[in-house]
Design a protein around this motif. Structure first.
Motif, mmCIF file in Angstrom:
data_model
loop_
_atom_site.group_PDB
_atom_site.id
_atom_site.type_symbol
_atom_site.label_atom_id
_atom_site.label_comp_id
_atom_site.label_asym_id
_atom_site.label_seq_id
_atom_site.Cartn_x
_atom_site.Cartn_y
_atom_site.Cartn_z
ATOM 1 N N VAL A 12 45.875 90.558 97.498
ATOM 2 C CA VAL A 12 46.444 89.990 98.660
ATOM 3 C C VAL A 12 46.122 88.596 98.503
ATOM 4 C CG1 VAL A 12 46.600 90.110 101.222
ATOM 5 C CG2 VAL A 12 46.221 92.382 99.896
ATOM 6 N N HIS A 13 47.324 87.528 98.810
ATOM 7 C CA HIS A 13 46.838 86.139 98.772
ATOM 8 C C HIS A 13 46.839 85.453 100.262
ATOM 9 C CE1 HIS A 13 46.679 86.049 94.257
ATOM 10 N NE2 HIS A 13 47.784 86.852 94.243
ATOM 11 N N ASP A 14 48.071 85.556 100.751
ATOM 12 C CA ASP A 14 48.309 85.174 102.028
ATOM 13 C C ASP A 14 48.648 86.113 103.062
ATOM 14 O OD1 ASP A 14 47.692 82.337 101.253
ATOM 15 O OD2 ASP A 14 49.507 82.403 100.543
ATOM 16 N N LEU A 46 52.741 89.923 107.630
ATOM 17 C CA LEU A 46 53.562 89.532 106.398
ATOM 18 C C LEU A 46 52.440 88.936 105.341
ATOM 19 C CD1 LEU A 46 56.486 89.057 105.237
ATOM 20 C CD2 LEU A 46 56.401 86.929 106.142
ATOM 21 N N ALA A 47 52.557 89.644 104.212
ATOM 22 C CA ALA A 47 51.427 89.491 103.269
ATOM 23 C C ALA A 47 52.135 89.025 101.816
ATOM 24 C CB ALA A 47 50.562 90.509 103.259
ATOM 25 N N LEU A 48 51.508 88.095 101.378
ATOM 26 C CA LEU A 48 51.959 87.648 99.851
ATOM 27 C C LEU A 48 50.989 88.451 99.037
ATOM 28 C CD1 LEU A 48 53.475 86.169 97.632
ATOM 29 C CD2 LEU A 48 52.043 84.144 97.786
ATOM 30 N N GLU A 49 51.690 89.557 98.174
ATOM 31 C CA GLU A 49 50.880 90.376 97.460
ATOM 32 C C GLU A 49 51.149 90.346 95.989
ATOM 33 O OE1 GLU A 49 49.945 93.834 100.771
ATOM 34 O OE2 GLU A 49 51.288 94.230 99.292
ATOM 35 N N ASN A 50 50.442 90.353 95.009
ATOM 36 C CA ASN A 50 50.442 90.338 93.493
ATOM 37 C C ASN A 50 50.242 91.831 92.847
ATOM 38 O OD1 ASN A 50 51.132 89.440 91.095
ATOM 39 N ND2 ASN A 50 48.954 88.746 90.652
ATOM 40 N N VAL A 51 50.997 92.097 92.465
ATOM 41 C CA VAL A 51 50.882 93.777 91.677
ATOM 42 C C VAL A 51 50.640 93.398 90.501
ATOM 43 C CG1 VAL A 51 51.862 95.843 91.191
ATOM 44 C CG2 VAL A 51 52.446 95.046 93.422
ATOM 45 N N PHE A 52 49.799 94.023 89.818
ATOM 46 C CA PHE A 52 49.310 93.760 88.288
ATOM 47 C C PHE A 52 48.823 95.153 87.648
ATOM 48 C CE2 PHE A 52 45.559 92.952 90.641
ATOM 49 C CZ PHE A 52 44.633 93.950 90.221
ATOM 50 N N LEU A 53 49.111 95.008 86.440
ATOM 51 C CA LEU A 53 48.782 96.410 85.502
ATOM 52 C C LEU A 53 47.519 96.071 84.896
ATOM 53 C CD1 LEU A 53 49.852 98.925 84.706
ATOM 54 C CD2 LEU A 53 50.811 97.605 82.520
ATOM 55 N N ASN A 54 46.629 97.125 85.200
ATOM 56 C CA ASN A 54 45.049 97.124 84.446
ATOM 57 C C ASN A 54 45.205 97.563 83.199
ATOM 58 O OD1 ASN A 54 43.609 96.276 86.725
ATOM 59 N ND2 ASN A 54 43.882 98.127 87.789
ATOM 60 N N ALA A 55 44.775 97.044 82.116
ATOM 61 C CA ALA A 55 45.011 97.653 80.651
ATOM 62 C C ALA A 55 43.548 97.967 80.129
ATOM 63 C CB ALA A 55 45.158 96.398 79.511
ATOM 64 N N ALA A 56 43.407 98.946 79.480
ATOM 65 C CA ALA A 56 42.215 99.829 79.077
ATOM 66 C C ALA A 56 41.280 98.802 78.594
ATOM 67 C CB ALA A 56 42.685 100.907 77.885
ATOM 68 N N SER A 57 41.629 97.591 78.035
ATOM 69 C CA SER A 57 40.771 96.679 77.690
ATOM 70 C C SER A 57 39.993 95.848 78.740
ATOM 71 C CB SER A 57 41.380 95.611 76.664
ATOM 72 O OG SER A 57 42.493 94.954 77.557
ATOM 73 N N GLY A 58 40.580 96.191 79.998
ATOM 74 C CA GLY A 58 39.943 95.426 81.170
ATOM 75 C C GLY A 58 40.773 94.248 81.527
ATOM 76 N N ARG A 92 44.391 92.215 82.807
ATOM 77 C CA ARG A 92 45.539 92.580 83.668
ATOM 78 C C ARG A 92 46.586 91.729 83.453
ATOM 79 N NH1 ARG A 92 42.205 92.095 89.499
ATOM 80 N NH2 ARG A 92 42.905 89.962 89.002
ATOM 81 N N THR A 93 47.803 92.332 83.706
ATOM 82 C CA THR A 93 48.887 91.655 83.520
ATOM 83 C C THR A 93 49.737 91.817 84.595
ATOM 84 O OG1 THR A 93 49.166 92.584 81.196
ATOM 85 C CG2 THR A 93 51.109 91.901 82.286
ATOM 86 N N SER A 94 50.045 90.637 85.359
ATOM 87 C CA SER A 94 50.783 90.513 86.523
ATOM 88 C C SER A 94 52.084 91.080 86.457
ATOM 89 C CB SER A 94 50.888 88.981 86.889
ATOM 90 O OG SER A 94 51.611 89.042 88.322
ATOM 91 N N ILE A 95 52.570 91.858 87.273
ATOM 92 C CA ILE A 95 53.961 92.291 87.345
ATOM 93 C C ILE A 95 55.102 91.702 88.239
ATOM 94 C CG2 ILE A 95 55.191 94.585 87.769
ATOM 95 C CD1 ILE A 95 52.827 96.214 86.831
ATOM 96 N N ARG A 96 54.446 91.549 89.574
ATOM 97 C CA ARG A 96 55.476 90.942 90.398
ATOM 98 C C ARG A 96 54.403 90.536 91.579
ATOM 99 N NH1 ARG A 96 55.970 96.130 91.684
ATOM 100 N NH2 ARG A 96 55.828 96.743 93.770
ATOM 101 N N SER A 97 55.149 89.445 92.249
ATOM 102 C CA SER A 97 54.572 88.844 93.690
ATOM 103 C C SER A 97 55.563 89.269 94.723
ATOM 104 C CB SER A 97 54.179 87.752 93.442
ATOM 105 O OG SER A 97 53.025 87.287 92.669
#
Length: 171
Positions: free
Chosen positions: A52-54, A103-115, A117-122
């Motif tokens: 959660v950013h803002d 009203l929140a600006l949120e970033n969803v990311f994917l956690n990889a097995a290696s540790g 993270r890849t951002s999917i969407r904000s």
């Protein structure tokens, strides 16, 4: 702060027991719904994370209630019933419920097995949360409660006021 903490714990939980951190912060009924949601999540959903950013928020409905979890539809009550309930609440109400619109600006990311993270969407996510807390203790007796005369009872503030999330509405 409650929004950020609760959203983080729920979004980053991999199993239902991870939500034990919210015990006491979220009411038992809502917490069970959250646990069920985590338990039924797919493997892909469990590997998602959230930041959660803002957060923008406003209090939209503070209300005093006679009882915990009390829900009233004042719009469908008769004028007389609404007036009587209002008087009883003013005389001996103990609980405060506050609706807060977020009203929140949120970033969803994917956690990889290696540790990594890849951002999917904000995205901007709107929701309304209802919090509840016992704001005072009231000294009432059975004889006073049965009286037709308005009686204002002695109140003792609750210094250990702790708010609990009781409902979330997404829109």
């Amino acid at each position: 702060m409650a929004y950020k903490i609760i959203r983080h714990v729920v979004a980053n939980s991999r199993k239902a027991d991870d939500l034990d951190l919210l015990d006491g912060i979220v009411c038992p009924k809502l917490l069970q719904k959250m646990r069920d949601s985590v338990s039924s999540a797919s493997v892909t959903e469990r590997n998602l994370g959230l930041e959660v950013h803002d957060i923008y928020c406003e209090v939209i409905q503070p209300k005093i209630r006679l009882e915990a979890f009390e829900k009233m539809d004042e719009k469908s009550m008769s004028w007389k019933d609404a007036f009587e309930h209002r008087n009883r609440t003013l005389q001996r109400g103990e609980w405060m419920q506050i609706k807060v619109r977020f009203l929140a600006l949120e970033n969803v990311f994917l956690n990889a097995a290696s540790g990594s993270r890849t951002s999917i969407r904000s995205s901007m996510n709107p929701s309304t949360w209802t919090f509840q807390g016992k704001v005072w203790n009231v000294d009432t007796s059975a004889t006073q409660l049965d009286s037709e005369e308005p009686t204002f009872y002695p109140r003792v503030q609750n210094p250990d006021l702790s708010w609990q999330l009781i409902a979330i509405e997404y829109w």
